[in-house]
Design an enzyme around this catalytic site. Structure first.
Site, PDB file in Angstrom:
ATOM      1  N   GLU A  97      54.552  24.474  47.568  1.00 11.29           N
ATOM      2  CA  GLU A  97      54.103  25.852  47.833  1.00 11.29           C
ATOM      3  C   GLU A  97      55.022  26.532  48.837  1.00 11.29           C
ATOM      4  OE1 GLU A  97      52.578  28.308  47.092  1.00 11.29           O
ATOM      5  OE2 GLU A  97      50.495  28.042  46.543  1.00 11.29           O
ATOM      6  N   ASP A  98      55.094  27.858  48.755  1.00 11.81           N
ATOM      7  CA  ASP A  98      55.879  28.590  49.741  1.00 11.81           C
ATOM      8  C   ASP A  98      55.148  28.658  51.077  1.00 11.81           C
ATOM      9  OD1 ASP A  98      53.878  30.277  48.759  1.00 11.81           O
ATOM     10  OD2 ASP A  98      55.193  32.000  48.446  1.00 11.81           O
ATOM     11  N   ILE A  99      53.873  29.052  51.039  1.00 11.90           N
ATOM     12  CA  ILE A  99      53.127  29.244  52.287  1.00 11.90           C
ATOM     13  C   ILE A  99      51.642  29.036  52.024  1.00 11.90           C
ATOM     14  CG2 ILE A  99      53.052  31.763  51.922  1.00 11.90           C
ATOM     15  CD1 ILE A  99      53.267  32.045  55.022  1.00 11.90           C
ATOM     16  N   ASP A 101      48.247  30.233  53.409  1.00 10.73           N
ATOM     17  CA  ASP A 101      47.745  31.314  54.268  1.00 10.73           C
ATOM     18  C   ASP A 101      46.230  31.135  54.418  1.00 10.73           C
ATOM     19  OD1 ASP A 101      47.897  33.776  55.666  1.00 10.73           O
ATOM     20  OD2 ASP A 101      47.537  34.920  53.854  1.00 10.73           O
ATOM     21  N   THR A 102      45.432  31.819  53.606  1.00 13.78           N
ATOM     22  CA  THR A 102      43.985  31.600  53.681  1.00 13.78           C
ATOM     23  C   THR A 102      43.603  30.232  53.101  1.00 13.78           C
ATOM     24  OG1 THR A 102      43.556  32.578  51.509  1.00 13.78           O
ATOM     25  CG2 THR A 102      43.521  34.071  53.409  1.00 13.78           C
ATOM     26  N   GLY A 103      44.465  29.695  52.232  1.00 12.81           N
ATOM     27  CA  GLY A 103      44.169  28.402  51.598  1.00 12.81           C
ATOM     28  C   GLY A 103      43.494  28.548  50.256  1.00 12.81           C
ATOM     29  N   THR A 105      44.524  29.893  47.424  1.00 14.24           N
ATOM     30  CA  THR A 105      45.388  29.531  46.292  1.00 14.24           C
ATOM     31  C   THR A 105      45.533  28.015  46.202  1.00 14.24           C
ATOM     32  OG1 THR A 105      46.612  31.582  46.575  1.00 14.24           O
ATOM     33  CG2 THR A 105      47.669  29.867  45.266  1.00 14.24           C
ATOM     34  N   LYS A 129      50.330  28.814  57.799  1.00 20.02           N
ATOM     35  CA  LYS A 129      49.756  29.812  58.716  1.00 20.02           C
ATOM     36  C   LYS A 129      48.311  29.418  58.984  1.00 20.02           C
ATOM     37  CE  LYS A 129      51.433  34.194  57.174  1.00 20.02           C
ATOM     38  NZ  LYS A 129      51.079  35.523  56.613  1.00 20.02           N
ATOM     39  N   PHE A 150      53.465  38.557  58.636  1.00 20.21           N
ATOM     40  CA  PHE A 150      53.897  38.516  57.238  1.00 20.21           C
ATOM     41  C   PHE A 150      55.395  38.255  57.195  1.00 20.21           C
ATOM     42  CE2 PHE A 150      54.638  39.733  52.903  1.00 20.21           C
ATOM     43  CZ  PHE A 150      53.471  39.310  52.272  1.00 20.21           C
ATOM     44  N   ASP A 157      58.132  37.191  49.091  1.00 24.00           N
ATOM     45  CA  ASP A 157      58.365  38.616  48.850  1.00 24.00           C
ATOM     46  C   ASP A 157      57.330  39.482  49.528  1.00 24.00           C
ATOM     47  OD1 ASP A 157      56.142  37.907  47.067  1.00 24.00           O
ATOM     48  OD2 ASP A 157      56.440  39.918  46.243  1.00 24.00           O
ATOM     49  N   ARG A 163      62.902  38.625  48.313  1.00 22.69           N
ATOM     50  CA  ARG A 163      62.875  37.225  47.898  1.00 22.69           C
ATOM     51  C   ARG A 163      64.225  36.533  48.030  1.00 22.69           C
ATOM     52  NH1 ARG A 163      58.210  35.819  45.167  1.00 22.69           N
ATOM     53  NH2 ARG A 163      57.452  37.452  43.791  1.00 22.69           N
TER      54      ARG A 163
HETATM   55  P1  IMP Z   1      46.503  32.077  50.259  1.00 23.56           P
HETATM   56  O1  IMP Z   1      45.769  31.884  48.974  1.00 23.56           O
HETATM   57  O2  IMP Z   1      45.863  33.116  51.136  1.00 23.56           O
HETATM   58  O3  IMP Z   1      46.762  30.789  51.023  1.00 23.56           O
HETATM   59  O4  IMP Z   1      47.886  32.746  49.901  1.00 23.56           O
HETATM   60  C1  IMP Z   1      48.909  32.058  49.363  1.00 23.56           C
HETATM   61  C2  IMP Z   1      49.918  32.991  48.746  1.00 23.56           C
HETATM   62  O5  IMP Z   1      49.948  34.314  49.316  1.00 23.56           O
HETATM   63  C3  IMP Z   1      51.279  32.395  49.015  1.00 23.56           C
HETATM   64  O6  IMP Z   1      51.610  31.435  48.041  1.00 23.56           O
HETATM   65  C4  IMP Z   1      52.153  33.615  49.033  1.00 23.56           C
HETATM   66  O7  IMP Z   1      52.603  33.906  47.733  1.00 23.56           O
HETATM   67  C5  IMP Z   1      51.269  34.726  49.544  1.00 23.56           C
HETATM   68  N1  IMP Z   1      51.497  34.927  51.004  1.00 23.56           N
HETATM   69  C6  IMP Z   1      50.673  34.617  52.008  1.00 23.56           C
HETATM   70  N2  IMP Z   1      51.215  34.924  53.210  1.00 23.56           N
HETATM   71  C7  IMP Z   1      52.436  35.428  52.938  1.00 23.56           C
HETATM   72  C8  IMP Z   1      53.525  35.924  53.767  1.00 23.56           C
HETATM   73  O8  IMP Z   1      53.494  35.945  55.013  1.00 23.56           O
HETATM   74  N3  IMP Z   1      54.620  36.348  53.096  1.00 23.56           N
HETATM   75  C9  IMP Z   1      54.733  36.328  51.738  1.00 23.56           C
HETATM   76  N4  IMP Z   1      53.756  35.877  50.934  1.00 23.56           N
HETATM   77  C10 IMP Z   1      52.619  35.432  51.530  1.00 23.56           C
END
Ligand code: IMP
Length: 172
Positions: A97-99, A101-103, A105, A129, A150, A157, A163
């Site tokens: 995974e790239d990042i 964030d909330t978890g 995904t 994060k 962000f 992106d 990107r």
């Molecule tokens: P989550 O489901 O909130 O954990 O979000 C995951 C997805 O949101 C990542 O795989 C990214 O594609 C996108 N995302 C979350 N934070 C960032 C950021 O700071 N920059 C770019 N994309 C982000």
């Protein structure tokens, strides 16, 4: 007009060095398993390519796509594409995974991989994060922990921009 901080948060050199360290760790842990390195498009495309090469081990590379609809506050709905055409039953999967964030995904992807019958799933995220987490998931391998800002570049992106930057910047 969106802009980025001109000074990188993480330089290409810092990223490359960390990718090597992550690869060494993963190689130690999964060497006997011929894992499926499973990148999540599009954000993790470049990281997956670099990590897979740095692994220097017998591995397969596949990609899936995840799209989240951030409709509701308690984590939006996540749609996963491409999982159905893979044969993951009994396999060791390294999800890249790239990042996180909330978890939201990652939680959806993990559920999908378990439903697909993967024997072992390890998660490698370039960025973590943790301050933003809504769903309690933790990557097994994390490149860098970032503050609640962000970030873009190296695959990440903002509305399809930035990107292709070789380093990671904070969106201004
Ligand atoms: P989550 O489901 O909130 O954990 O979000 C995951 C997805 O949101 C990542 O795989 C990214 O594609 C996108 N995302 C979350 N934070 C960032 C950021 O700071 N920059 C770019 N994309 C982000």
């Amino acid at each position: 007009m969106m802009r980025i901080d001109p000074e990188p948060l993480l330089t290409a050199g810092q990223i490359a060095a960390r990718v090597s360290e992550l690869a060494a760790e993963i190689r130690r842990d999964l060497a006997d398993d011929r894992p499926v390195v499973l990148g999540v498009l599009k954000g993790a495309a470049f990281f997956t390519a670099d990590l897979a090469r740095a692994l220097g081990m017998d591995a397969e590379v596949e990609f899936i796509r995840a799209r989240s609809y951030s409709g509701t506050e308690s984590g939006g709905r996540v749609e996963v594409f491409g999982l159905d055409r893979l044969s993951l039953a009994g396999r060791t999967v390294l999800l890249v995974e790239d990042i996180v964030d909330t978890g939201t995904t990652l939680a959806a992807l993990l559920a999908g991989l378990h439903a697909a019958g993967a024997a072992t799933v390890r998660v490698c995220a370039l960025l973590d994060k943790p301050s933003r987490r809504k769903t309690p998931v933790t990557p097994d391998y994390a490149g860098f922990v970032v503050e609640n800002r962000f970030v873009v570049g190296y695959g990440l992106d903002y509305e399809e921009r930035f990107r292709t930057l070789p380093e990671i910047h904070v969106l201004a």
